[in-house]
Design a protein around this motif. Structure first.
Motif, PDB file in Angstrom:
ATOM      1  N   ILE A   1      40.625  36.898  48.940  1.00 32.05           N
ATOM      2  CA  ILE A   1      40.369  38.214  48.320  1.00 32.05           C
ATOM      3  C   ILE A   1      39.825  38.036  46.901  1.00 32.05           C
ATOM      4  CG2 ILE A   1      41.521  40.311  47.460  1.00 32.05           C
ATOM      5  CD1 ILE A   1      43.406  40.023  49.915  1.00 32.05           C
ATOM      6  N   ILE A   2      40.475  37.179  46.130  1.00 32.43           N
ATOM      7  CA  ILE A   2      40.056  36.953  44.735  1.00 32.43           C
ATOM      8  C   ILE A   2      38.621  36.404  44.713  1.00 32.43           C
ATOM      9  CG2 ILE A   2      40.523  35.577  42.649  1.00 32.43           C
ATOM     10  CD1 ILE A   2      42.702  37.577  43.035  1.00 32.43           C
ATOM     11  N   LYS A   3      38.346  35.461  45.622  1.00 34.31           N
ATOM     12  CA  LYS A   3      37.013  34.836  45.657  1.00 34.31           C
ATOM     13  C   LYS A   3      35.931  35.896  45.931  1.00 34.31           C
ATOM     14  CE  LYS A   3      35.520  32.809  49.340  1.00 34.31           C
ATOM     15  NZ  LYS A   3      35.479  31.986  50.550  1.00 34.31           N
ATOM     16  N   ASN A   4      36.189  36.781  46.872  1.00 31.86           N
ATOM     17  CA  ASN A   4      35.193  37.805  47.206  1.00 31.86           C
ATOM     18  C   ASN A   4      34.990  38.807  46.077  1.00 31.86           C
ATOM     19  OD1 ASN A   4      33.992  37.521  49.972  1.00 31.86           O
ATOM     20  ND2 ASN A   4      36.142  37.130  50.375  1.00 31.86           N
ATOM     21  N   ILE A   5      36.098  39.203  45.444  1.00 34.04           N
ATOM     22  CA  ILE A   5      35.976  40.126  44.302  1.00 34.04           C
ATOM     23  C   ILE A   5      35.231  39.432  43.162  1.00 34.04           C
ATOM     24  CG2 ILE A   5      37.322  41.311  42.500  1.00 34.04           C
ATOM     25  CD1 ILE A   5      37.297  42.790  45.121  1.00 34.04           C
ATOM     26  N   PHE A   6      35.508  38.144  42.978  1.00 36.64           N
ATOM     27  CA  PHE A   6      34.831  37.369  41.932  1.00 36.64           C
ATOM     28  C   PHE A   6      33.313  37.402  42.155  1.00 36.64           C
ATOM     29  CE2 PHE A   6      32.942  33.407  40.473  1.00 36.64           C
ATOM     30  CZ  PHE A   6      33.398  33.323  39.164  1.00 36.64           C
ATOM     31  N   PHE A   7      32.885  37.130  43.384  1.00 37.73           N
ATOM     32  CA  PHE A   7      31.441  37.100  43.654  1.00 37.73           C
ATOM     33  C   PHE A   7      30.813  38.490  43.543  1.00 37.73           C
ATOM     34  CE2 PHE A   7      32.160  32.867  45.550  1.00 37.73           C
ATOM     35  CZ  PHE A   7      31.218  32.186  44.803  1.00 37.73           C
ATOM     36  N   GLU A   8      31.524  39.487  44.060  1.00 34.96           N
ATOM     37  CA  GLU A   8      31.003  40.862  43.949  1.00 34.96           C
ATOM     38  C   GLU A   8      30.792  41.231  42.484  1.00 34.96           C
ATOM     39  OE1 GLU A   8      32.940  44.210  45.868  1.00 34.96           O
ATOM     40  OE2 GLU A   8      33.474  42.920  47.536  1.00 34.96           O
ATOM     41  N   THR A   9      31.811  40.934  41.673  1.00 36.91           N
ATOM     42  CA  THR A   9      31.755  41.282  40.249  1.00 36.91           C
ATOM     43  C   THR A   9      30.645  40.502  39.556  1.00 36.91           C
ATOM     44  OG1 THR A   9      34.127  41.600  40.322  1.00 36.91           O
ATOM     45  CG2 THR A   9      33.139  41.461  38.152  1.00 36.91           C
ATOM     46  N   LEU A  10      30.566  39.219  39.895  1.00 34.18           N
ATOM     47  CA  LEU A  10      29.558  38.368  39.271  1.00 34.18           C
ATOM     48  C   LEU A  10      28.153  38.884  39.579  1.00 34.18           C
ATOM     49  CD1 LEU A  10      29.691  35.772  37.563  1.00 34.18           C
ATOM     50  CD2 LEU A  10      29.205  34.497  39.634  1.00 34.18           C
ATOM     51  N   VAL A  11      27.898  39.175  40.844  1.00 30.90           N
ATOM     52  CA  VAL A  11      26.575  39.657  41.257  1.00 30.90           C
ATOM     53  C   VAL A  11      26.262  40.986  40.542  1.00 30.90           C
ATOM     54  CG1 VAL A  11      25.255  40.606  43.203  1.00 30.90           C
ATOM     55  CG2 VAL A  11      26.543  38.491  43.485  1.00 30.90           C
ATOM     56  N   LEU A  12      27.231  41.907  40.577  1.00 33.71           N
ATOM     57  CA  LEU A  12      27.003  43.225  39.969  1.00 33.71           C
ATOM     58  C   LEU A  12      26.774  43.118  38.465  1.00 33.71           C
ATOM     59  CD1 LEU A  12      29.408  45.836  41.525  1.00 33.71           C
ATOM     60  CD2 LEU A  12      26.977  46.081  41.151  1.00 33.71           C
TER      61      LEU A  12
ATOM     62  N   THR B   1      29.984  40.449  28.948  1.00 38.90           N
ATOM     63  CA  THR B   1      29.901  41.346  30.112  1.00 38.90           C
ATOM     64  C   THR B   1      30.580  40.716  31.322  1.00 38.90           C
ATOM     65  OG1 THR B   1      27.822  42.215  29.294  1.00 38.90           O
ATOM     66  CG2 THR B   1      28.290  42.604  31.618  1.00 38.90           C
ATOM     67  N   ILE B   2      30.245  39.462  31.571  1.00 39.38           N
ATOM     68  CA  ILE B   2      30.813  38.791  32.747  1.00 39.38           C
ATOM     69  C   ILE B   2      32.329  38.648  32.593  1.00 39.38           C
ATOM     70  CG2 ILE B   2      30.882  36.610  34.033  1.00 39.38           C
ATOM     71  CD1 ILE B   2      27.866  36.379  33.503  1.00 39.38           C
ATOM     72  N   ILE B   3      32.758  38.229  31.393  1.00 40.87           N
ATOM     73  CA  ILE B   3      34.204  38.016  31.185  1.00 40.87           C
ATOM     74  C   ILE B   3      34.967  39.334  31.357  1.00 40.87           C
ATOM     75  CG2 ILE B   3      35.954  37.471  29.421  1.00 40.87           C
ATOM     76  CD1 ILE B   3      33.947  35.309  28.433  1.00 40.87           C
ATOM     77  N   MET B   4      34.458  40.422  30.731  1.00 42.24           N
ATOM     78  CA  MET B   4      35.180  41.692  30.810  1.00 42.24           C
ATOM     79  C   MET B   4      35.161  42.250  32.240  1.00 42.24           C
ATOM     80  SD  MET B   4      36.573  42.195  27.977  1.00 42.24           S
ATOM     81  CE  MET B   4      37.137  43.888  27.879  1.00 42.24           C
ATOM     82  N   ALA B   5      34.012  42.104  32.918  1.00 48.23           N
ATOM     83  CA  ALA B   5      33.936  42.597  34.300  1.00 48.23           C
ATOM     84  C   ALA B   5      34.906  41.817  35.185  1.00 48.23           C
ATOM     85  CB  ALA B   5      32.515  42.472  34.827  1.00 48.23           C
ATOM     86  N   LEU B   6      34.975  40.499  34.963  1.00 43.16           N
ATOM     87  CA  LEU B   6      35.885  39.684  35.773  1.00 43.16           C
ATOM     88  C   LEU B   6      37.337  40.014  35.455  1.00 43.16           C
ATOM     89  CD1 LEU B   6      34.111  36.203  35.813  1.00 43.16           C
ATOM     90  CD2 LEU B   6      34.355  37.813  37.696  1.00 43.16           C
ATOM     91  N   LEU B   7      37.627  40.192  34.145  1.00 41.17           N
ATOM     92  CA  LEU B   7      39.002  40.550  33.775  1.00 41.17           C
ATOM     93  C   LEU B   7      39.377  41.886  34.413  1.00 41.17           C
ATOM     94  CD1 LEU B   7      39.405  39.685  29.974  1.00 41.17           C
ATOM     95  CD2 LEU B   7      40.596  38.686  31.917  1.00 41.17           C
ATOM     96  N   GLY B   8      38.438  42.843  34.303  1.00 47.77           N
ATOM     97  CA  GLY B   8      38.693  44.182  34.829  1.00 47.77           C
ATOM     98  C   GLY B   8      38.904  44.187  36.327  1.00 47.77           C
ATOM     99  N   SER B   9      38.265  43.257  37.038  1.00 51.55           N
ATOM    100  CA  SER B   9      38.389  43.269  38.498  1.00 51.55           C
ATOM    101  C   SER B   9      39.430  42.276  39.000  1.00 51.55           C
ATOM    102  CB  SER B   9      37.034  42.981  39.145  1.00 51.55           C
ATOM    103  OG  SER B   9      36.559  41.742  38.697  1.00 51.55           O
ATOM    104  N   LEU B  10      39.492  41.110  38.369  1.00 56.23           N
ATOM    105  CA  LEU B  10      40.370  40.075  38.937  1.00 56.23           C
ATOM    106  C   LEU B  10      41.848  40.334  38.663  1.00 56.23           C
ATOM    107  CD1 LEU B  10      38.352  36.762  38.407  1.00 56.23           C
ATOM    108  CD2 LEU B  10      38.513  38.223  40.412  1.00 56.23           C
ATOM    109  N   ILE B  11      42.164  40.928  37.502  1.00 58.41           N
ATOM    110  CA  ILE B  11      43.587  41.172  37.211  1.00 58.41           C
ATOM    111  C   ILE B  11      44.191  42.143  38.239  1.00 58.41           C
ATOM    112  CG2 ILE B  11      45.208  42.183  35.535  1.00 58.41           C
ATOM    113  CD1 ILE B  11      43.545  40.802  33.345  1.00 58.41           C
ATOM    114  N   PRO B  12      43.573  43.334  38.455  1.00 57.48           N
ATOM    115  CA  PRO B  12      44.158  44.193  39.493  1.00 57.48           C
ATOM    116  C   PRO B  12      44.080  43.576  40.889  1.00 57.48           C
ATOM    117  CG  PRO B  12      42.163  45.191  38.591  1.00 57.48           C
ATOM    118  CD  PRO B  12      42.475  44.012  37.750  1.00 57.48           C
ATOM    119  N   ALA B  13      43.021  42.790  41.153  1.00 52.31           N
ATOM    120  CA  ALA B  13      42.911  42.146  42.473  1.00 52.31           C
ATOM    121  C   ALA B  13      44.045  41.129  42.658  1.00 52.31           C
ATOM    122  CB  ALA B  13      41.559  41.467  42.625  1.00 52.31           C
TER     123      ALA B  13
END
Lengths: 207, 357
Positions: B272-283, B328-340
């Motif tokens: 799950i974390i890996k998929n959210i990571f890639f989604e966030t990274l791409v976006l 941008t990448i760090i904040m997007a990842l923090l914003g998505s990976l912590i709740p994930a």
């Protein structure tokens, strides 16, 4: 196959299951009955490892659940689920939804199972492009793909008409006849006709 | 890959996240670039044309400075001084334009303004920056109730100058009632600059002599602009990044049911974390790329907007671009990976039930 010893469960301060103990043998078809709020869905969630009990011990296929190191792989390889609302992933097509659940060595079974369930032609469609009955058949296919030792079903026919309900029950019975243990929690008393064992719950206790 | 499938199938959701991140990143880029551009333009004006600047002592702004232009004769005689020129910097309404910069300068500095048409101004004549000239089709203009013939137009890389007027320093002196705002001195020997500063300082008690580099560093107006632009940029940056983190966090939280189903099917937390990571990274990378291109396009367009007279300008530095990319990448990842991550640790059935709620 399933050994339940003194299982109790609380949601906050409210106790919903009281010291339950019972066993289900391999290849049995267990019907968990009871009214709404009787605790049958909670018990099913605990039996299927989706919820940790507050106390008590659960053995599945001879293994104590709390001691299983890779619970995810155990769940994927030995347990199949059928939920009331099918819970298919909306952005994956039917084939991909089943492939998501399949272990690597079982992916080759997908088309065979889809064919057996008469939904092979739907494999490239998305969940919102097929009917409720077809979705539930896909959910059964997903539960069967890894040839699990146990299938748990929570109100599997809750959103289906009687014709589609019968199809789902027969699919579960077929699995049981092939040696799979089946546990179904439902309001629908029609399921009793397929069950080899019945447990009724009331207020979190076995009647 | 499931991550890309999730993005492409949920187009509206993906587009809204993309839009939110793009707007946030563009806000960061434009505010930082424009506020930096104002300082950059003014400091470039001073830095490029001299090594030493002479202003009136104790004056906080060159607009109020008055230096005796007669000092130039003495300065030119100092050893290693190659040239000097004087300038008056002022601002005044011009015709229908509420305010425009006016540069009065000695004739030896006219060459700094590259003529696009006409000739350099004589007495009672002006040349107009190209941006300003687009707004005047007449042969003369009124500045502070005085008429000046337009002798030509000029171009400049500096936006302030493009939207301004250049005239002889004597005419500007009459308009603004001063001799010169400052004198700029160039030296043919970089090693002699400190010695020249000392010699000029000794010439008059009411002047302040600095190297242009030190002047730019210490100039109060720059400090004010720099501090306020830092505060505005920081706020834009913080709000933009918090916005990105919030959007990602909300999106991930709205997918609890999906994570619950995946966990129920035996998918690991790592999956799950890996998929959210890639989604966030791409976006975040795609949104950043689009925001960068759009910001560069807006910054390229701004100098051509007549209404702004060229006074608003800005450029993006590579360091800012990289800093914003990383943030941008760090904040997007923090914003998505912590709740994930939190979701992945929750019992699957609770996730499914929360998702249904």
């Amino acid at each position: 196959m399933i050994q339940v010893s003194n299982i109790s469960h609380f949601y906050g301060n409210e106790q919903v299951l009281f010291d339950l103990t019972f066993e289900v043998q391999s290849g049995e078809f267990l019907f968990l009955g009871g009214e709404s709020g009787s605790g049958k869905s909670t018990l099913l969630s605990i039996l299927s490892t989706l919820l940790k009990p507050s106390s008590g011990e659960l053995l599945l296929d001879g293994e104590a659940v709390q001691d299983i190191k890779d619970i995810d792989f155990f769940r994927q390889s030995k347990i199949g689920f059928v939920f009331q609302f099918h819970y298919l992933i909306n952005y994956l097509n039917i084939y991909e939804n089943i492939a998501l659940a399949a272990t690597d060595d079982k992916k080759q079974n997908i088309n065979k199972i889809l064919e057996e369930l008469g939904i092979l032609e739907l494999s490239s469609r998305y969940p919102n492009e097929i009917s409720g009955g077809q979705r539930q058949r896909v959910a059964v296919a997903r539960a069967l793909v890894n040839e699990p030792k146990i299938i748990f079903a929570d109100e599997p026919t809750g959103s289906l008409d009687s014709k589609n309900s019968t199809i789902v029950y027969e699919l579960l019975q077929d699995a049981q006849k092939k040696g799979t243990t089946v546990v179904v929690a439902s309001h629908d008393t029609q399921i009793q006709n397929y069950a080899t064992k019945i447990i009724r719950l009331k207020d979190g206790k076995i009647l | 890959m499931i991550a890309l499938k999730a993005l492409s199938k949920n187009r509206l959701k993906s587009f809204l996240i993309f839009l939110s991140i793009t707007v946030a990143v563009m806000a960061i880029f434009l505010i930082s670039a424009i506020s930096g551009g104002i300082i950059g333009m003014y400091s470039k004006m001073i830095k490029t044309d001299g090594d030493i600047i002479i202003t009136q002592k104790g004056i906080s702004d060159t607009f109020f400075s008055n230096v005796d232009i007669a000092l130039m004769d003495k300065i030119d005689k100092i050893e290693n001084v190659s040239s000097s020129y004087a300038m008056i910097v002022g601002a005044s309404p011009i015709g229908h334009i509420p305010i425009a910069a006016i540069y009065g300068t000695t004739q030896n500095h006219f060459s700094h303004y590259k003529l696009s048409s006409g000739v350099y101004p004589k007495e009672k004549e002006v040349i107009l920056g190209e941006n300003l000239s687009k707004q005047f089709k007449t042969k003369s203009i009124a500045i502070a109730n005085k008429n000046f013939e337009i002798s030509g137009t000029y171009s400049s890389e500096i936006g302030f100058e493009e939207g301004g007027v250049v005239m002889n320093i004597a005419d500007a002196g009459t308009l603004f009632n001063r001799s010169a705002s400052f004198i700029l001195v160039s030296s043919n020997s970089p090693n002699a600059i400190d010695e020249i500063v000392k010699k000029i300082s000794a010439m008059h008690s009411e002047i302040e002599v600095k190297t242009t580099q030190n002047f730019v560093k210490e100039y109060n107006q720059f400090k004010i602009i720099e501090n306020s632009s830092f505060v505005i940029s920081f706020l834009a940056f913080a709000m933009g990044l918090m916005g990105i983190a919030s959007v990602m966090s909300m999106i991930v939280n709205s997918r609890k049911e999906e994570f619950g189903i995946m966990r129920a099917l035996g998918k690991s937390r790592f999956f799950i974390i890996k998929n959210i990571f890639f989604e966030t990274l791409v976006l975040s990378v795609v949104s950043y790329g689009v925001a960068l291109v759009l910001s560069l396009a807006v910054l390229a367009l701004i100098p051509h907007i007549e209404m702004l007279q060229g006074y608003v300008n800005g450029s993006l530095s590579a360091s800012l671009a990289l800093y914003v990319l990383a943030s941008t990448i760090i904040m997007a990842l923090l914003g998505s990976l912590i709740p994930a991550w939190i979701a992945s640790k929750t019992d699957p059935i609770l996730l499914i039930n929360q998702g249904c709620a």
